[in-house]
Design a protein around this motif. Structure first.
Motif: not given
Length: 770
Positions: A393-394, A498-500, A502-515
């Motif tokens: 993301y960086e 920072n934004l990076v 936030i994006l990492s945590i958001a990716t993890l949470l969204a991936g868990i939801i998709v799973y």
């Protein structure tokens, strides 16, 4: 380094006579090869992390610019450690996984050969030497992917992989030769100095296209990705080794190695970002529909390779740092997940995630390995995967191609969401939930099978807790080698909120939801496979069938098995070629004053020769034809005598006499000629034969009318004794040319003898005879 590269090849050769010993307790000795090589390369870590690099130069074929040049720097060291380190785990795992297999020794022979080839690819400092090892990886992987050769799907997958990667290798060779010719050197470290010359050359786009074909086919980039899922028919150790840390990353290595030479242009950057970006998103989505563990891992691997291609294409400092870290991240968690999948298949007899669950209760050490790998794949904080996703993301947020930064970041986020879910599907799903009753009695395999994935899974966590040390000793040297300058890499567990982050945590949470939301099933898989009609694999298969049809037509036309047909086509082609050359050379001028009147005995010999020739083409008797042919030979002997060439006359006489005797012995009991042809074909053959004679006569007149050049004669006259130690120039020429000719004849006869011997020793099964 030469011994390190060739050690696998040497061991694979030793396995041929001593391979049966490997089926006993001595099989553990095999693991000593990759382990010792891993320790050897680890000894270079301190020096290379301090900025050093090591070169080894050994002459091989200097006249062609091909030498055994090896270079160990940060980039090649990372790959060498992956090849040997993960190779140690694979060797340790495979000796138990394949225990009792009938071709156990053969498997490890192929595996040693492949390891040697991969080390050759990443250590070569000569582009032609690199290509030799590059093709060796394709050949050895062909044997490994098709190792279960009694299975039709395995054979088809191996052929597909070899065809696709072989096609890429053909284009790669063309690109490397063009590159070396433009720069005037085939040494990679010297090509960097010729960067401006290469970039300004009009062939630069063509070179890039050829190089990309080699890299994309080997690293399974769209539309060449389809061979990799098919290669999952291979045994699990092969999948874990070839498709996590080694073969599929050869294309990534190629792009990274040539980035300082060819990179930094719009052609390079936009092509790699477009292909890599599409591949990573496409494969990430596809992985969510798979229900086979190895299928999920195959498509997630393609997606990861797309990420690496995309990052190398971006080319910024942040992107190269991210690529250098993600190469290691992916190798650790993907090798773990492949090994875990292999054990699950080995113990349960299935890889269908819809039928698996609760295995933590019976395979608890394996569940730890799988969960750790899944968490690293998801980018959970305190794992090395978290560092890798942060850096991706960086790189996308700070790309030079604004305002594309947000678009590229969005693609990366969607890709990683899919990879998070896919990682959980492969590493978490089989171990959670209720344990099916049919799996209640399964048990842990031998320790040599579950210890390697557990160690690799734990390393993903350890490296995440100590990113600074890993970055300082390994990853920063890799980034420095690709960038060609210090990367100033500083890896930390926590940078800042920072934004990076936030994006990492958001990716993890969204991936868990998709799973949890995504429920893969056979019906969903069938629905998406309806698109196969327009899939690249279908298109390539269609072209392959067209090529087969053309090959069949061509073979039936030109290679129909009749010797007379081969002679006819060869002579006709030679006539057309020679006639064309005579035509463009202009008219033949003759000095008639130099032509002497033939004597009566010369005319007599010619008449006898023509009469014998008439008998040859008209007689129905083989024996009469042989005798008439000998008369023709003796007439030619007399002509040689008339023109003061007794040595040629004696040679011709000897050959004709021996040939006649042999022909008579062989053909005496054969029946008369059988007339297979009508008059039209006879007339055709007669015209072609007469045309050939006329063309040869015209060539002789052309040579006779040309001025004599004495350069070659003077060279042999001056050097015959000095270089060849012979006073008779004619004999020296004969010995030189006949010596080379005999050498190749010996090779051909040796190959033919091996073929005959193998046919004599062939023992077919009854089913194979049918």
């Amino acid at each position: 380094m030469l011994l390190a590269v060739l050690s696998g090849l040497i061991i694979s050769l030793l396995i041929i006579p001593f391979g049966k010993l490997l089926t006993t307790k001595w099989s553990f000795l095999l693991t000593l090869l990759p382990a010792s090589l891993f320790l050897y390369f680890m000894s270079y870590v301190p020096a290379i992390s301090a900025g050093s690099s090591f070169l080894q130069h050994i002459h091989w074929i200097p006249s062609l610019g091909v030498d055994f040049d090896f270079r160990l720097d940060g980039l090649s060291l990372l790959f060498a450690l992956l090849i040997t380190g993960i190779g140690t785990a694979i060797f340790f795992y495979a000796r138990t996984y394949l225990k009792g297999y009938i071709f156990f020794d053969r498997f490890f022979g192929y595996l040693c050969l492949f390891m040697s080839a991969m080390l050759g690819v990443v250590l070569s400092d000569n582009i032609l030497l690199l290509f030799v090892f590059w093709e060796l990886t394709s050949i050895s992987s062909f044997f490994l992917i098709g190792f279960n050769n009694d299975n039709a799907d395995s054979r088809k997958s191996a052929l597909t992989a070899l065809s696709v990667t072989g096609l890429g290798g053909f284009f790669l060779l063309a690109g490397l030769i063009l590159l070396g010719n433009i720069a005037g050197t085939y040494t990679i470290s010297e090509l960097i100095d010729a960067r401006e010359l290469i970039l300004n050359n009009e062939l630069y786009p063509l070179i890039l296209g050829f190089l990309f074909m080699g890299a994309f086919t080997k690293s399974a980039q769209f539309p060449f990705h389809f061979w990799l899922p098919g290669a999952m028919k291979a045994p699990t150790p092969v999948s874990a080794y070839l498709h996590s840390a080694t073969m599929v990353k050869a294309g990534i290595y190629l792009l990274a190695r040539f980035s300082p030479i060819l990179g930094g242009t719009d052609y390079w950057n936009y092509t790699l970002m477009a292909v890599g970006g599409f591949t990573m998103l496409f494969a990430s989505i596809h992985s969510l529909f798979r229900i086979d563990l190895k299928g999920i891992l195959a498509y997630s691997t393609i997606s990861a390779l797309g990420i690496l291609t995309f990052l190398i294409g971006a080319g910024t400092r942040e992107a190269i740092i991210a690529a250098s870290v993600f190469i290691l991240v992916h190798a650790l968690y993907k090798a773990t997940l492949f090994l875990v999948a292999g054990i699950i298949d080995h113990e349960t007899g299935t890889r269908d995630i819809t039928a698996l669950g609760g295995l933590r209760k019976v395979l608890w050490p394996l569940s730890i390995a799988g969960i750790l790998a899944a968490l690293s794949s998801a980018g959970l904080p305190l794992t090395y995967g978290f560092i890798g996703k942060d850096l991706i993301y960086e790189a996308t947020l700070h790309t030079e191609y604004q305002p594309l930064g947000w678009i590229l970041t969005g693609i990366a986020v969607l890709t990683n969401i899919g990879l998070v879910a896919a990682g959980f599907m492969a590493g978490l799903k089989p171990f959670t939930g209720a344990l099916p009753e049919k799996f209640a009695n399964i048990h842990l395999p031998y320790k040599s099978m579950w210890i390697p994935p557990l160690v690799l899974g734990i390393l993903g966590l350890v490296f995440g807790l100590l990113p600074g040390a890993v970055g300082q000793f390994i990853n920063h040297a890799t980034a420095d080698a690709v960038l060609g300058s210090p990367s100033d890499m500083q890896l930390k567990i926590w940078h800042e909120f920072n934004l990076v982050f936030i994006l990492s945590i958001a990716t993890l949470l969204a991936g868990i939801i998709v799973y949890f939301v995504n429920k893969p099933s056979a019906l969903k898989l069938q629905a998406i496979e309806r698109l196969n009609a327009i899939a690249p694999q279908r298109i390539f298969t269609r072209y392959a069938h067209d090529i087969m049809r053309f090959s069949k037509w061509y073979t039936n036309l030109f290679h129909n098995g009749y010797l007379r047909s081969y002679h006819l086509k060869i002579i006709l082609f030679a006539e057309l070629l020679l006639a064309y050359k005579l035509w463009i050379s202009g008219p033949i001028t003759l000095d008639l004053e130099k032509i002497t009147t033939p004597s009566f005995y010369e005319i007599g010999v010619i008449v006898i020769l023509i009469g014998a020739l008439y008998i040859v083409v008209t007689t129905p008797s083989r024996l009469t034809s042989v005798v008439a042919m000998s008369v023709i030979g003796y007439c030619i002997c007399l002509i040689f005598v008339f023109y003061s060439a007794p040595d040629l006359a004696m040679t011709q006489f000897t050959i004709d006499t021996l040939s006649t005797v042999l022909f008579v012995l062989v053909l005496y009991k054969l029946p008369s000629f059988i007339n297979h042809t009508g008059k039209a074909i006879l007339y055709r053959d007669g015209i072609i034969a007469l045309s050939f004679g006329v063309i040869i006569s015209l060539i002789a007149l052309r040579v006779w009318s040309e001025p004599i050049s004495e350069e070659i004669a003077n060279f042999y006259g001056e050097n015959a004794y000095i270089l060849a130690k012979g006073k008779n120039v004619v004999n020296v020429i004969l010995v030189d040319f006949r010596g080379i000719d005999t050498m190749f004849e010996t090779v051909v006869l040796s190959i033919a003898a091996l073929g005959v011997y193998s046919l004599i020793r062939l023992r077919l099964k009854s089913t194979e005879k049918e």
